[in-house]
Design a protein around this motif. Structure first.
Motif, PDB file in Angstrom:
ATOM      1  N   THR A 157      -6.033  -3.643  -8.655  1.00  0.00           N
ATOM      2  CA  THR A 157      -5.243  -4.196  -7.557  1.00  0.00           C
ATOM      3  C   THR A 157      -5.789  -3.751  -6.215  1.00  0.00           C
ATOM      4  OG1 THR A 157      -3.263  -4.250  -8.959  1.00  0.00           O
ATOM      5  CG2 THR A 157      -2.922  -4.390  -6.589  1.00  0.00           C
ATOM      6  N   SER A 158      -6.239  -2.503  -6.122  1.00  0.00           N
ATOM      7  CA  SER A 158      -6.778  -2.012  -4.845  1.00  0.00           C
ATOM      8  C   SER A 158      -8.037  -2.774  -4.452  1.00  0.00           C
ATOM      9  CB  SER A 158      -7.051  -0.502  -4.918  1.00  0.00           C
ATOM     10  OG  SER A 158      -8.202  -0.198  -5.679  1.00  0.00           O
ATOM     11  N   THR A 184      -0.748  -0.696  -4.636  1.00  0.00           N
ATOM     12  CA  THR A 184      -1.954   0.123  -4.555  1.00  0.00           C
ATOM     13  C   THR A 184      -1.544   1.547  -4.177  1.00  0.00           C
ATOM     14  OG1 THR A 184      -2.433  -0.217  -2.201  1.00  0.00           O
ATOM     15  CG2 THR A 184      -3.208  -1.907  -3.732  1.00  0.00           C
ATOM     16  N   THR A 186       0.851  -1.194   0.000  1.00  0.00           N
ATOM     17  CA  THR A 186       0.000   0.000   0.000  1.00  0.00           C
ATOM     18  C   THR A 186       0.889   1.246   0.000  1.00  0.00           C
ATOM     19  OG1 THR A 186      -0.193   0.052   2.419  1.00  0.00           O
ATOM     20  CG2 THR A 186      -1.821  -1.246   1.223  1.00  0.00           C
TER      21      THR A 186
END
Length: 326
Positions: free
Chosen positions: A306-307, A269, A238
């Protein structure tokens, strides 16, 4: 304000880090609390940091205005209203219960306030959100153990346990027992590692804490074998572009190794971290990254997918969001 398209989920957001100067002064007036700043402008001027610790000092000091369930609800409500307006589909927000319990505010007060705002935002905007309680790593391990007990007893559906705050000198291995208990309780596990700390902290987060996502993680590139592990195990990272720039993790946004991470096949992300302090919410971070790295529409779509895939949403909800963004 231009909403990011396609639809994104935000997976690295500290709800206390959404405290804007105006909100701080509003809460202080309601509580008849005297702040050590003359006005909002003086406080805003302090939102310039030289490193992580200089940020954390102000971050924790400003929490003095968060006292009641209503305060925490107002805080989360303001963030979720903005996130919904920016087109964000889902948020997994971090909160630091220890930062509040040490001020005499019970964990259930914090969590109930946040959950109330989450429920109301779902009705008003259709945005979904969930809570990840974070261990403040520069506090004693027994404090983290007590926090986990209180969170599990709160009656609020917290979905995970995280690890945050000052990284250097506080390796993930310190909190192995806490995270083992969280896993046994069915909580997801994530950890800040590899921002200011070394790649070794990422190994520890994976192998000792059972982390399913790594928060920040940009130092992973220092270790090719770790990169291979992250790619093979499909561990999401992240990344928070504007945060990394404002905290001097990189001197300039263009130095953030986002392009190298994508080229290496890492599951990246984009997130805002503490947007009130770092000059940008998720949509601002997406736009800043697009400009700094000349991201194509296909690359932005990949980051959005992807998030969603990296979230802790149900498979059905993920499929719904993926179809909406297709």
């Amino acid at each position: 304000m231009t909403a990011p398209r396609p639809q994104f989920c935000e997976l690295h957001l500290h709800i206390e880090g959404t405290l804007e100067p105006a909100t701080i002064f509003d809460l202080a007036r309601r509580q008849r609390l005297q702040l050590p700043y003359a006005d909002e402008a003086e406080l805003a001027a302090k939102y310039r940091f030289t490193d992580l610790q200089s940020f954390l000092d102000l971050y924790y000091a400003n929490m003095v205005v968060l006292r009641t369930e209503d305060d925490f609800s107002l805080l989360a409500q303001a963030y979720l209203d903005r996130a919904a307006a920016a087109g964000i589909a889902h948020v997994e927000m971090f909160v630091d219960p220890q930062a509040h319990s040490e001020r005499g505010i019970a964990e259930r007060v914090v969590l109930r306030g946040l959950q109330r705002a989450i429920d109301e935002a779902a009705e008003r905007h259709g945005i979904s959100a969930s809570i990840i309680a974070c261990v403040v790593r520069d506090q004693p391990v027994d404090s983290a153990e007590r926090m986990l007990d209180a969170v599990l007893d709160s009656g609020v559906p917290v979905i995970g346990l995280g690890l945050d705050s000052a990284e250097v000198g506080y390796p993930p291995s310190l909190f192995r027992s806490v995270f083992e208990r969280a896993g046994e309780a069915g909580l997801h596990r994530v950890a800040h590692a590899g921002e200011e700390g070394p790649a070794e902290y990422i190994w520890e987060a994976l192998d000792l804490l059972g982390a399913e996502r790594i928060d920040h993680g940009i130092r992973a590139l220092d270790d090719p074998r770790l990169v291979q592990r992250l790619v093979a195990d499909r561990i999401p990272l992240t990344v928070c572009p504007l945060s990394s720039e404002r905290l001097r993790v990189v001197d300039d946004l263009a130095e953030l190794p986002l392009r190298q991470m994508l080229d290496a096949g890492l599951r990246v992300t984009l997130n805002s971290d503490d947007p009130a302090y770092f000059g940008g919410y998720l949509d601002d971070n997406v736009e800043a990254a697009r400009r700094a790295f000349s991201l194509t529409a296909d690359e932005l779509a990949l980051l959005a997918r992807t998030s969603i895939e990296a979230s802790f949403l149900s498979d059905d909800r993920k499929k719904e969001l993926l179809r909406a963004g297709a």
